[in-house]
Structure formats: C-alpha cells, structure tokens
Design a protein around this motif. Structure first.
Motif, mmCIF file in Angstrom:
data_model
loop_
_atom_site.group_PDB
_atom_site.id
_atom_site.type_symbol
_atom_site.label_atom_id
_atom_site.label_comp_id
_atom_site.label_asym_id
_atom_site.label_seq_id
_atom_site.Cartn_x
_atom_site.Cartn_y
_atom_site.Cartn_z
ATOM 1 N N PHE A 64 -11.728 10.386 18.247
ATOM 2 C CA PHE A 64 -10.679 9.901 17.351
ATOM 3 C C PHE A 64 -9.309 10.332 17.852
ATOM 4 N N GLN A 65 -8.302 9.601 17.414
ATOM 5 C CA GLN A 65 -6.937 10.009 17.719
ATOM 6 C C GLN A 65 -6.547 11.239 16.896
ATOM 7 N N GLU A 66 -7.030 11.274 15.658
ATOM 8 C CA GLU A 66 -6.657 12.362 14.770
ATOM 9 C C GLU A 66 -7.828 12.675 13.835
ATOM 10 N N VAL A 67 -7.955 13.949 13.494
ATOM 11 C CA VAL A 67 -9.010 14.405 12.585
ATOM 12 C C VAL A 67 -8.374 15.237 11.469
ATOM 13 N N ILE A 68 -8.809 14.976 10.245
ATOM 14 C CA ILE A 68 -8.402 15.778 9.095
ATOM 15 C C ILE A 68 -9.646 16.432 8.513
ATOM 16 N N GLY A 69 -9.636 17.761 8.403
ATOM 17 C CA GLY A 69 -10.725 18.488 7.771
ATOM 18 C C GLY A 69 -10.267 19.007 6.414
ATOM 19 N N ILE A 70 -11.008 18.685 5.371
ATOM 20 C CA ILE A 70 -10.648 19.089 4.012
ATOM 21 C C ILE A 70 -11.756 19.931 3.409
ATOM 22 N N ASP A 71 -11.367 21.064 2.830
ATOM 23 C CA ASP A 71 -12.330 21.952 2.175
ATOM 24 C C ASP A 71 -11.575 22.777 1.120
ATOM 25 N N PRO A 72 -12.241 23.116 0.012
ATOM 26 C CA PRO A 72 -11.561 23.923 -1.004
ATOM 27 C C PRO A 72 -11.542 25.416 -0.709
ATOM 28 N N ASP A 73 -12.320 25.855 0.300
ATOM 29 C CA ASP A 73 -12.473 27.284 0.582
ATOM 30 C C ASP A 73 -11.506 27.712 1.680
ATOM 31 N N SER A 74 -10.542 28.555 1.329
ATOM 32 C CA SER A 74 -9.510 28.962 2.295
ATOM 33 C C SER A 74 -10.092 29.766 3.446
ATOM 34 N N GLU A 75 -11.114 30.586 3.188
ATOM 35 C CA GLU A 75 -11.703 31.388 4.259
ATOM 36 C C GLU A 75 -12.435 30.506 5.263
ATOM 37 N N MET A 76 -13.103 29.471 4.784
ATOM 38 C CA MET A 76 -13.749 28.529 5.695
ATOM 39 C C MET A 76 -12.710 27.859 6.591
ATOM 40 N N LEU A 77 -11.586 27.475 6.005
ATOM 41 C CA LEU A 77 -10.554 26.797 6.783
ATOM 42 C C LEU A 77 -9.909 27.722 7.809
ATOM 43 N N LYS A 78 -9.737 28.983 7.451
ATOM 44 C CA LYS A 78 -9.208 29.948 8.425
ATOM 45 C C LYS A 78 -10.157 30.083 9.607
ATOM 46 N N GLU A 79 -11.436 30.140 9.323
ATOM 47 C CA GLU A 79 -12.434 30.243 10.389
ATOM 48 C C GLU A 79 -12.446 28.969 11.228
ATOM 49 N N ALA A 80 -12.336 27.816 10.570
ATOM 50 C CA ALA A 80 -12.294 26.544 11.289
ATOM 51 C C ALA A 80 -11.096 26.498 12.229
ATOM 52 N N GLN A 81 -9.961 26.956 11.761
ATOM 53 C CA GLN A 81 -8.752 26.947 12.592
ATOM 54 C C GLN A 81 -8.906 27.864 13.797
ATOM 55 N N LEU A 82 -9.502 29.026 13.595
ATOM 56 C CA LEU A 82 -9.746 29.944 14.709
ATOM 57 C C LEU A 82 -10.667 29.323 15.744
ATOM 58 N N GLN A 83 -11.743 28.683 15.272
ATOM 59 C CA GLN A 83 -12.693 28.055 16.186
ATOM 60 C C GLN A 83 -12.046 26.882 16.922
ATOM 61 N N ALA A 84 -11.211 26.123 16.216
ATOM 62 C CA ALA A 84 -10.540 24.986 16.843
ATOM 63 C C ALA A 84 -9.581 25.463 17.934
ATOM 64 N N GLU A 85 -8.856 26.523 17.656
ATOM 65 C CA GLU A 85 -7.934 27.071 18.651
ATOM 66 C C GLU A 85 -8.691 27.570 19.878
ATOM 67 N N ALA A 86 -9.848 28.182 19.641
ATOM 68 C CA ALA A 86 -10.661 28.676 20.756
ATOM 69 C C ALA A 86 -11.175 27.530 21.624
ATOM 70 N N GLU A 87 -11.376 26.356 21.010
ATOM 71 C CA GLU A 87 -11.866 25.187 21.741
ATOM 72 C C GLU A 87 -10.731 24.354 22.327
ATOM 73 N N GLY A 88 -9.496 24.731 22.036
ATOM 74 C CA GLY A 88 -8.362 23.952 22.523
ATOM 75 C C GLY A 88 -8.195 22.637 21.805
ATOM 76 N N ALA A 89 -8.678 22.570 20.566
ATOM 77 C CA ALA A 89 -8.585 21.333 19.782
ATOM 78 C C ALA A 89 -7.181 21.216 19.190
ATOM 79 N N THR A 90 -6.458 20.162 19.565
ATOM 80 C CA THR A 90 -5.077 20.008 19.130
ATOM 81 C C THR A 90 -4.853 18.818 18.203
ATOM 82 N N ASN A 91 -5.890 18.036 17.922
ATOM 83 C CA ASN A 91 -5.693 16.835 17.092
ATOM 84 C C ASN A 91 -6.352 16.965 15.716
#
Length: 271
Positions: A64-91
């Motif tokens: 995809f050109q762009e991905v939006i991840g939505i979740d109500p749990d802030s801790e899950m999203l923090k972990e997702a962001q860390l994992q995305a940064e580790a993978e070099g995911a920028t979109n």
C-alpha cells in the motif's frame, strides 16, 4: 438507540510487550492470499483496525501507499511504533481510537483488515462504518486465528490451561482488572457479515506450522486477556515454575509444534 459500552482499558493491560514478541506472526501465505483476492498492486491505503502491536500493518505495508493502524490501547500502539521503527517502516500512522468511532475524516481505503480483534468490537456498527470508508474496488478481511488453548486437544495446551486454572481459577478471566469473565460470542462473524451492507462475501482457510518453546509459550500466555502478568501478581515465580515443569512433563524436549489454521472472512463493497 443502543448505548455503546465503555472501553475497558484493563483488557490487555501489561500485555503489549509480550504481544509483539510472542503472539504468532501472520505467515506470508496469508498476505499472499489477501493480495490475490483483493487485487492489491501497491496503491491505495490500508486500515488495520484493532491493530495491536502492528502484526498485520507492519509486514503488509509494502502492498500500500499508506497504512493506518487504529487501536484503543496506548501501550499496544507504543509497541507497534517501536517495532515499525525497527523495521524501517515509514508509511504507517498509528491512531489511538476505538473502531466504533471511525469517521469519514480518516479518508478512503482499498482494504480494511481486522485480525484477532473483531470479537471485541460492536460488530454491526463497525461494519457499517467500514463500508462507507471503502473505495468502490475495496473490501474487508476479518482474520480469525485458532491458537486458543482453551479450545485445543493438544496435550501440552490442555496442560498449560490446567496450570492457568490452578493459579487463576476455573473461569476464564477477561477485562475488569481480572474480575471479568469471558463470554463467547453468540452470533458468528459470518452471520453478522451476511446482514451487513456488503453484497459479496467469501471465506478462505489456510494453515501454517508454528513452533514453540516453554519460554515462548509462557510469553504467549502473558499476551492474552485471560493470563495477564498482573493476574498472577506475587505468585509469578511459582506460576512460571509450575508451568515449565508441567509442560516439560508432557514434552521433555521443551519444544512443541502444531499446525495452526487461519480463517479469512472476506467481503467486497461491490458485487
């Protein structure tokens, strides 16, 4: 009008770190199936609802050109962001929000995915909102995995649940800080989808092999709503010792392999 139940922030409290590391990763064959069935070509946008720690959004982002991840749990999203940064995911963008509060302001999507999360949502409401957000060639994929040890005949899984019951009681806990009790859904996802605005639906089954160690399965248990680390509290060391010795009694090698099925419930905006 039906009142929307309040979100329970304790549902996965303390689970995010374990979720990102020990929940079974979705296999490449799943993403290949979605690419084929929804004719994905690298364009358009993906909305991953109940995205958790990003187990769909991150590996699927290249389609995809762009991905939006939505979740109500802030801790899950923090972990997702860390994992995305580790993978070099920028979109990928991460948004803390309930699926029930989706609005047209989030934009249009080629595909909406929901993995291991639809049963937590007000399903009819969410499907109606998703339908309005999809492009004419778009669709939805509800992904059900079947690793649940409460519904397994594997001796090592039934042993693990016997240990959980020994320490946490016979009833399956969920939410309310560990005081809630799991209630299975009465109407299947398929039945809900049949009554939705989506005119065309299909179901696909795939299987893949998953291997565990005693430690990785312990991590898996801590990622679940029924065995959060906080539930065992001060008994954590004794609980872990019991689990390890019990699993090793079933399989002395401490290695377990199973074939896990995945069900994809798909629907398209246009027939």
């Amino acid at each position: 009008m039906k009142t929307l139940p309040a979100y329970d922030p304790t549902l996965f409290e303390g689970a995010a770190w374990y979720y990102s590391r020990y929940r079974p990763k979705y296999p490449p064959v799943l993403f290949d199936l979605l690419v084929e069935k929804f004719h994905l070509d690298g364009t358009g946008r993906l909305l991953d609802l109940g995205c958790g720690a990003g187990l769909i959004a991150i590996p699927f982002r290249h389609n995809f050109q762009e991905v939006i991840g939505i979740d109500p749990d802030s801790e899950m999203l923090k972990e997702a962001q860390l994992q995305a940064e580790a993978e070099g995911a920028t979109n990928i963008s991460w948004v803390q929000q309930r699926a029930e509060f989706l609005s047209p302001s989030v934009g249009e999507f080629r595909l909406v995915t929901i993995g291991r999360a639809f049963h937590w949502m007000e399903r009819e409401l969410v499907l109606g909102k998703i339908y309005e957000l999809l492009s004419d060639d778009g669709g939805i994929a509800i992904i059900k995995t079947h690793e649940d040890p409460w519904n397994s005949n594997h001796p090592w899984k039934t042993t693990a649940i016997s240990v959980v019951k020994r320490w946490l009681g016979e009833q399956r806990r969920t939410g309310q800080g560990g005081k809630g009790v799991w209630k299975p859904i009465e109407v299947s996802h398929e039945e809900i989808l049949e009554k939705s605005p989506f005119p065309r639906q299909a179901k696909y089954e795939i299987k893949y092999e998953k291997s565990w160690t005693v430690d990785s399965y312990l991590g898996y248990l801590y990622s679940t709503a029924f065995c959060l680390p906080s539930f065992v509290g001060n008994n954590r060391e004794n609980f872990e010792t019991d689990l390890r010795s019990s699993l090793l009694a079933v399989e002395p090698s401490g290695k377990f392999t199973e074939e896990l099925p995945i069900t994809v419930i798909a629907a398209w905006k246009k027939a």
